[in-house]
Design an enzyme around this catalytic site. Structure first.
Site, PDB file in Angstrom:
ATOM      1  N   GLU A  49       0.821  -1.079   0.018  1.00 61.74           N
ATOM      2  CA  GLU A  49      -0.115   0.000   0.123  1.00 61.74           C
ATOM      3  C   GLU A  49       0.769   1.229  -0.008  1.00 61.74           C
ATOM      4  OE1 GLU A  49      -2.776   0.241   2.981  1.00 61.74           O
ATOM      5  OE2 GLU A  49      -4.183  -1.365   2.354  1.00 61.74           O
ATOM      6  N   ASP A  60      -5.929  10.045   8.954  1.00 61.63           N
ATOM      7  CA  ASP A  60      -4.736   9.353   9.440  1.00 61.63           C
ATOM      8  C   ASP A  60      -4.342   9.905  10.991  1.00 61.63           C
ATOM      9  OD1 ASP A  60      -4.199   8.019   7.103  1.00 61.63           O
ATOM     10  OD2 ASP A  60      -3.459   9.760   6.133  1.00 61.63           O
TER      11      ASP A  60
END
EC number: 4.2.1.20
Length: 263
Positions: A49, A60
């Site tokens: 990823e 995040d």
């Protein structure tokens, strides 16, 4: 069949679980990042990823936010992220790459142009965290028409009414976010994850990979026991952020991969 489809078919045939590693493209700089990415397959990574740096990464946690900031400050762009993938593909034609990020940089570039360039660079799938299923016509459907997998996130709050909508146009695999909140903020618990994985698999004939909160080889093994695979991001990115050498980062990744593969 994409590289992602091929990889999961092979893993299933071999009776193995997938280990997926997330790194931020360009962190701490392009050259070091490319060296890390090139070393991931030999460290046991089945799917890479590749984070696309963005100025407002709302999903995040601090570790990955800081990685994005470092990458942006080092001059990383969408173009350079594609360049990095292309450079990786010169030596590796089989390891799948999923680009993970936010819609704004893609929209700014132009969806059709981006998809053509991503495909050409060797990207196999996309995870775009701020595009809900209601927006499938924006990117999801064009991406799949271009031959890319579009991978959706399911969470503990994705109830049985919502789940079919989330899974409707998902391909490649389902990314189960094992905790609510931002990345790296808590630990995944296998006892909670197992029933959720079973629930998702009953609704979609796709592998279910679990991420968010996996940070040790033991945890990697425990989650792999109840899912089709495990994703580790913040723990790896944290090592890069601490200035560890590429070899030390990859050695840590190998311990996590070995945990998942020991099941």
């Amino acid at each position: 069949m994409t590289r992602i489809d091929d990889k999961f078919a092979q893993l299933a045939k071999d009776g193995k679980k997938a280990f997926v590693a997330y790194v931020m493209a360009g962190d701490p700089n392009y050259e070091t990042s490319l060296e890390v990415v090139k070393g991931l397959p030999a460290a046991g990574v089945d799917v890479i990823e590749l984070g696309l740096p963005f100025t407002d990464p709302m999903a995040d946690g601090p570790t990955i936010q800081l990685a994005g900031q470092r990458a942006l400050e080092a001059g990383m762009t969408l173009q350079k992220t594609l360049d990095l993938a292309r450079a990786f593909r010169k030596d590796d034609q089989t390891t799948p790459i999923v680009m993970m990020g936010y819609y704004n940089p893609i929209y700014s570039r132009g969806v059709d142009r981006f998809l053509a360039e991503a495909k050409d660079a060797g990207i196999d799938g996309l995870i775009v965290v701020d595009l809900p299923p209601e927006e499938d016509s924006e990117l999801c459907l064009p991406a799949q028409a271009a031959g890319l997998n579009f991978i959706r996130l399911a969470t503990p709050t994705t109830d049985d009414k919502r789940l079919p909508r989330v899974l409707q146009n998902t391909s490649g695999f389902v990314y189960y976010v094992s905790i609510t909140g931002i990345t790296g903020a808590a630990e995944a618990q296998a006892v909670d994850v197992g029933p959720e994985v079973a629930r998702i698999k009953s609704a979609a004939a796709l592998p279910v990979i679990v991420g968010f909160g996996v940070n040790t080889p033991e945890k990697s093994k425990a989650i792999a026991e109840v899912a089709d695979g495990v994703v580790v991001g913040s723990a790896i990115v944290g090592k890069i952020g601490a200035g560890q050498s590429v070899s030390d980062v990859l050695a840590f990744v190998k311990t996590l991969a070995d945990g998942a593969h020991s099941v």
